[in-house]
Design a protein around this motif. Structure first.
Motif, short mmCIF file in Angstrom:
data_model
loop_
_atom_site.label_atom_id
_atom_site.label_comp_id
_atom_site.label_asym_id
_atom_site.label_seq_id
_atom_site.Cartn_x
_atom_site.Cartn_y
_atom_site.Cartn_z
N LEU A 69 -39.59 -50.44 -13.54
CA LEU A 69 -39.63 -50.99 -14.70
C LEU A 69 -38.92 -50.32 -15.82
O LEU A 69 -38.66 -50.71 -16.72
CB LEU A 69 -41.29 -50.66 -15.04
CG LEU A 69 -42.28 -51.40 -14.57
CD1 LEU A 69 -43.85 -51.07 -14.83
CD2 LEU A 69 -42.37 -52.90 -14.82
N SER A 70 -38.28 -49.06 -15.02
CA SER A 70 -37.58 -48.35 -15.96
C SER A 70 -37.99 -47.89 -17.28
O SER A 70 -37.28 -47.93 -18.40
CB SER A 70 -36.06 -49.28 -16.28
OG SER A 70 -35.37 -49.25 -15.07
N ILE A 71 -39.44 -47.65 -17.20
CA ILE A 71 -39.91 -47.05 -18.55
C ILE A 71 -40.64 -45.94 -18.09
O ILE A 71 -40.64 -44.89 -19.12
CB ILE A 71 -41.05 -47.86 -18.91
CG1 ILE A 71 -40.38 -49.59 -19.22
CG2 ILE A 71 -41.65 -47.42 -20.44
CD1 ILE A 71 -41.54 -50.70 -19.38
N ALA A 72 -41.29 -45.57 -17.17
CA ALA A 72 -41.90 -44.27 -16.84
C ALA A 72 -40.89 -43.17 -16.52
O ALA A 72 -40.22 -43.16 -16.08
CB ALA A 72 -43.06 -44.64 -15.56
N ASP A 73 -41.61 -42.03 -17.11
CA ASP A 73 -40.68 -40.83 -17.14
C ASP A 73 -41.86 -40.18 -15.77
O ASP A 73 -40.85 -39.37 -15.25
CB ASP A 73 -41.00 -39.87 -18.18
CG ASP A 73 -40.30 -40.54 -19.47
OD1 ASP A 73 -39.05 -40.33 -19.44
OD2 ASP A 73 -40.99 -41.07 -20.30
N LYS A 74 -42.64 -40.32 -15.47
CA LYS A 74 -43.41 -39.67 -14.57
C LYS A 74 -44.40 -40.53 -13.89
O LYS A 74 -45.30 -40.98 -14.71
CB LYS A 74 -43.96 -38.42 -14.96
CG LYS A 74 -44.79 -37.53 -13.97
CD LYS A 74 -43.73 -36.71 -12.77
CE LYS A 74 -43.08 -35.54 -13.72
NZ LYS A 74 -42.13 -34.77 -12.63
N ILE A 75 -44.60 -40.53 -12.42
CA ILE A 75 -45.75 -41.33 -11.85
C ILE A 75 -46.39 -40.35 -11.03
O ILE A 75 -45.87 -39.68 -10.05
CB ILE A 75 -45.01 -42.24 -10.99
CG1 ILE A 75 -44.36 -43.66 -11.97
CG2 ILE A 75 -46.16 -43.27 -10.27
CD1 ILE A 75 -43.66 -44.63 -11.19
N ILE A 76 -47.57 -40.46 -11.11
CA ILE A 76 -48.50 -39.39 -10.38
C ILE A 76 -49.94 -40.13 -9.96
O ILE A 76 -50.44 -40.87 -10.45
CB ILE A 76 -49.26 -38.33 -11.48
CG1 ILE A 76 -48.05 -37.60 -12.16
CG2 ILE A 76 -50.31 -37.15 -10.85
CD1 ILE A 76 -48.49 -36.65 -13.08
#
Length: 213
Positions: free
Chosen positions: A124-131
């Motif tokens: 998506l090129s939006i999230a800075d971090k995925i946990i």
């Protein structure tokens, strides 16, 4: 100090439960995996009657990933994102993430679902971090055995703070946001100054409800 916009994933960003969708997608790709359907149904029943906790039910359900090589899994989850996961994301969620991103917020996705496929949301090129919940990969082969705890409730807060400390990020939580479909995320709601429930149907007066499509 940084401001965060934190989003749950299942039923917050997405219209359906992502792990169940991955299982159905895997069966379509590999019909032999249908053998794990009775196990999946049984583990769900055991959770409903209180025999299994969420960690146990998730490890039982994920039997279908045991022994899948990491390179094969990489291809599978990429195709899963392209053909299924990307199709079930609420448009309103994308709009909100982009709006807050443009206002300087860091976008964090935090979910109890497995991290090994949630990482595809980077597309998506939006999230800075995925946990997400982590599972072991031993000698290059995926395992249903959970690494650590199920990323839910207080564990989400612990994992978030762990990542912030690792990245040396200080946060203005008072002016940060949290979006979720469930009050199981109360620990994160309590952490921020701006809390929103997504498509929540039960009566409650404390948290504003947003209707997303």
């Amino acid at each position: 100090m940084e401001k965060l916009a934190i989003f749950d994933v299942d039923y917050t960003l997405t219209k359906k439960e992502t792990l169940r969708e991955l299982f159905k997608f895997t069966i379509k790709k590999k019909p032999s995996k249908i053998v794990y359907l009775p196990r999946a149904l049984f583990s769900g029943l055991m959770y409903l009657v209180g025999v299994y906790d969420e960690k146990k039910v998730k490890e039982s359900f994920l039997k279908f990933i045991d022994g899948i090589h990491e390179k094969e899994m990489e291809l599978l989850v990429k195709e899963f994102y392209e053909k299924r996961l990307s199709k079930i994301i609420y448009n309103d969620a994308i709009v909100m993430m982009r709006k807050l991103k443009s206002e300087g917020y860091k976008i964090y996705l935090i979910s109890a679902s497995p991290e090994f496929y949630l990482k595809e949301l980077n597309n998506l090129s939006i999230a800075d971090k995925i946990i997400g919940t982590r599972f072991f990969c031993v000698d290059g082969y995926h395992s249903r055995r959970m690494e650590g705890e199920n990323c839910k409730g207080e564990e989400k807060v612990r994992r978030l703070k762990e990542e912030l400390k690792k990245d040396n990020i200080k946060v203005d939580f008072k002016n940060s946001y949290m979006f979720s479909d469930s009050l199981s995320d109360k620990p994160l709601f309590d952490l921020v100054g701006n809390a929103y429930l997504i498509n929540y149907r039960k009566k409650q007066d404390k948290i504003q409800v947003l209707k997303w499509k």
